[in-house]
Design a protein around this motif. Sequence first.
Motif, PDB file in Angstrom:
ATOM      1  N   LYS A 156       0.860  -1.187   0.000  1.00 49.16           N
ATOM      2  CA  LYS A 156       0.000   0.000   0.000  1.00 49.16           C
ATOM      3  C   LYS A 156       0.895   1.235   0.000  1.00 49.16           C
ATOM      4  CE  LYS A 156      -3.678   2.481   0.168  1.00 49.16           C
ATOM      5  NZ  LYS A 156      -4.362   2.872   1.389  1.00 49.16           N
ATOM      6  N   TYR A 157       1.201   1.701  -1.208  1.00 52.43           N
ATOM      7  CA  TYR A 157       2.086   2.863  -1.365  1.00 52.43           C
ATOM      8  C   TYR A 157       1.408   3.861  -2.293  1.00 52.43           C
ATOM      9  CZ  TYR A 157       6.170   0.269   0.487  1.00 52.43           C
ATOM     10  OH  TYR A 157       7.069  -0.421   1.258  1.00 52.43           O
ATOM     11  N   LYS A 158       0.207   4.274  -1.935  1.00 48.85           N
ATOM     12  CA  LYS A 158      -0.525   5.126  -2.873  1.00 48.85           C
ATOM     13  C   LYS A 158      -0.326   6.603  -2.600  1.00 48.85           C
ATOM     14  CE  LYS A 158      -4.159   1.905  -3.995  1.00 48.85           C
ATOM     15  NZ  LYS A 158      -5.549   1.807  -4.411  1.00 48.85           N
ATOM     16  N   MET A 159      -0.474   7.380  -3.644  1.00 43.84           N
ATOM     17  CA  MET A 159      -0.467   8.834  -3.514  1.00 43.84           C
ATOM     18  C   MET A 159      -1.914   9.286  -3.325  1.00 43.84           C
ATOM     19  SD  MET A 159       0.778  11.701  -6.274  1.00 43.84           S
ATOM     20  CE  MET A 159       2.511  11.584  -5.869  1.00 43.84           C
ATOM     21  N   SER A 160      -2.108  10.336  -2.526  1.00 41.89           N
ATOM     22  CA  SER A 160      -3.465  10.860  -2.352  1.00 41.89           C
ATOM     23  C   SER A 160      -3.797  11.838  -3.475  1.00 41.89           C
ATOM     24  CB  SER A 160      -3.597  11.564  -0.999  1.00 41.89           C
ATOM     25  OG  SER A 160      -3.030  12.859  -1.081  1.00 41.89           O
ATOM     26  N   ASN A 161      -5.100  12.044  -3.686  1.00 41.89           N
ATOM     27  CA  ASN A 161      -5.559  12.961  -4.728  1.00 41.89           C
ATOM     28  C   ASN A 161      -5.089  14.396  -4.459  1.00 41.89           C
ATOM     29  OD1 ASN A 161      -7.219  13.008  -7.166  1.00 41.89           O
ATOM     30  ND2 ASN A 161      -8.607  14.332  -5.993  1.00 41.89           N
ATOM     31  N   ILE A 162      -4.989  14.768  -3.187  1.00 40.59           N
ATOM     32  CA  ILE A 162      -4.560  16.139  -2.849  1.00 40.59           C
ATOM     33  C   ILE A 162      -3.091  16.339  -3.210  1.00 40.59           C
ATOM     34  CG2 ILE A 162      -4.290  17.827  -0.980  1.00 40.59           C
ATOM     35  CD1 ILE A 162      -6.666  16.470   0.430  1.00 40.59           C
ATOM     36  N   GLN A 163      -2.267  15.331  -2.909  1.00 38.39           N
ATOM     37  CA  GLN A 163      -0.857  15.419  -3.313  1.00 38.39           C
ATOM     38  C   GLN A 163      -0.747  15.481  -4.833  1.00 38.39           C
ATOM     39  OE1 GLN A 163       0.005  11.743  -1.171  1.00 38.39           O
ATOM     40  NE2 GLN A 163       1.764  12.758  -0.251  1.00 38.39           N
ATOM     41  N   ALA A 164      -1.550  14.652  -5.509  1.00 34.25           N
ATOM     42  CA  ALA A 164      -1.501  14.623  -6.976  1.00 34.25           C
ATOM     43  C   ALA A 164      -1.923  15.977  -7.557  1.00 34.25           C
ATOM     44  CB  ALA A 164      -2.397  13.508  -7.514  1.00 34.25           C
ATOM     45  N   ALA A 165      -2.841  16.668  -6.884  1.00 30.76           N
ATOM     46  CA  ALA A 165      -3.264  17.990  -7.359  1.00 30.76           C
ATOM     47  C   ALA A 165      -2.073  18.950  -7.363  1.00 30.76           C
ATOM     48  CB  ALA A 165      -4.390  18.530  -6.467  1.00 30.76           C
ATOM     49  N   ILE A 166      -1.302  18.921  -6.287  1.00 33.58           N
ATOM     50  CA  ILE A 166      -0.094  19.760  -6.234  1.00 33.58           C
ATOM     51  C   ILE A 166       0.871  19.326  -7.347  1.00 33.58           C
ATOM     52  CG2 ILE A 166       1.923  20.399  -4.826  1.00 33.58           C
ATOM     53  CD1 ILE A 166       0.124  20.050  -2.340  1.00 33.58           C
ATOM     54  N   GLY A 167       0.975  18.011  -7.555  1.00 32.40           N
ATOM     55  CA  GLY A 167       1.842  17.482  -8.609  1.00 32.40           C
ATOM     56  C   GLY A 167       1.422  17.962  -9.992  1.00 32.40           C
ATOM     57  N   CYS A 168       0.108  18.027 -10.239  1.00 29.39           N
ATOM     58  CA  CYS A 168      -0.380  18.494 -11.549  1.00 29.39           C
ATOM     59  C   CYS A 168       0.064  19.934 -11.802  1.00 29.39           C
ATOM     60  CB  CYS A 168      -1.910  18.411 -11.617  1.00 29.39           C
ATOM     61  SG  CYS A 168      -2.531  16.729 -11.794  1.00 29.39           S
ATOM     62  N   ALA A 169      -0.005  20.754 -10.761  1.00 31.81           N
ATOM     63  CA  ALA A 169       0.414  22.153 -10.910  1.00 31.81           C
ATOM     64  C   ALA A 169       1.925  22.230 -11.147  1.00 31.81           C
ATOM     65  CB  ALA A 169       0.029  22.948  -9.667  1.00 31.81           C
TER      66      ALA A 169
END
Length: 371
Positions: free
Chosen positions: A229-242
């Motif tokens: 279980k090594y998942k990224m959260s959607n909130i972290q991914a949002a920062i990543g998209c930016a």
Amino acid sequence: MNERILYTKPSITDLEVSYATDAAANGWGERCYDYIVRFEGGFKEHLGVRYAIATSSCTGALHLGLAGLGVGPGDEVIMADTNWIASAAPIVHLGANPVFVDILPDSWCLDPEQVEAAITPRTKAILAVHLYGNLCEMDKLLAIGRTYGIPVVEDAAEAIGSVYHGNKAGSMGTFGTFSFHGTKTLTTGEGGMFVTNDSALYEKVLTLSNHGRAAGQIKQFWPDMVGFKYKMSNIQAAIGCAQLERIDDLISRKREILSIYRSHLEGLSGVNLNPEPLGVTLGAWMPTAVLDPATGINRDDMLKAFRAQNIDARVFFWPLSGLSPFEPKPSNKHAWDIPNRAINLPSYHDIPTTAIARVSAVLRNLINHGA
Ligand SMILES: *Cc1c(COP(=O)(O)O)cnc(C)c1O
């Protein structure tokens, strides 16, 4: 007192804040994976690879990838002695042994000759870590991998933006991994990415990354194996998209900072910065100065001089084989020697030009006037 110069700090703009805010406000229920899918898609496109899986860290991505290759108890994975322990820990967690070999004195990355000499029937993978954004000699490593039938994998945590003869770091090996820790060129706070062009390996790692639940499994809560279980959260991914929308700027600023250091330090005899040989473009994550022994200046002299000027400096990685969990291997002479006369220099995105000049002046003073 001079204002403190930090060695690292992320660049967070209104764009990152607005995406993270949107994810926090709206990224739930049916939209709970939207930014993750978008981040993985954008990252694949940036790197030019077929598959990407966002993870909670680079360490996790490496663990998944090595497990996907079947690395297990008693196996050996060859890697450079000069590294952060994050690259070795997943090998140990899988019950395998990291085999530490020496680095090249100029690039501070894996020496291909030493790699070849270290191959045994138990060698399961060669782990190429592109140290400080410098590049491993991938042509030679991949040729060795082909000759012996051993996968070469890339830890490109420090090498986003680095390009080797037209190929982006992380896209050349059987798989590649990235880190988006707060110190890295692209950050999500904590986070990572697994990338590959191998569809079978992708399917395997995707299953492992989802607690062993295969993508095609229609039964709910039905793992086919014990996974991770090594998942990224959607909130972290949002920062990543930016951050990904700004990636060209983030990389070019890193390159610019290294080149400003170069212009300040190039004329000083005995100072070596990250090399950029023909055919290589550096992402320049971490400008690093290695001093010639003839300068008579060592790490502690540099740390002391920087501290006196209120500048954060970071030690060059200690040889992993010199740390207590591992067997000492002082025969890796460059890995054991270089940290004694090397230092990482401050390089965050918004570092003022005057701060780079201040840092450079400390080194100049040491070289010209001694410790
Ligand atoms: C930062 C780093 C890691 C660890 O990344 P995490 O995301 O913190 O797990 C692994 N390998 C290298 C080469 C790194 O620089």
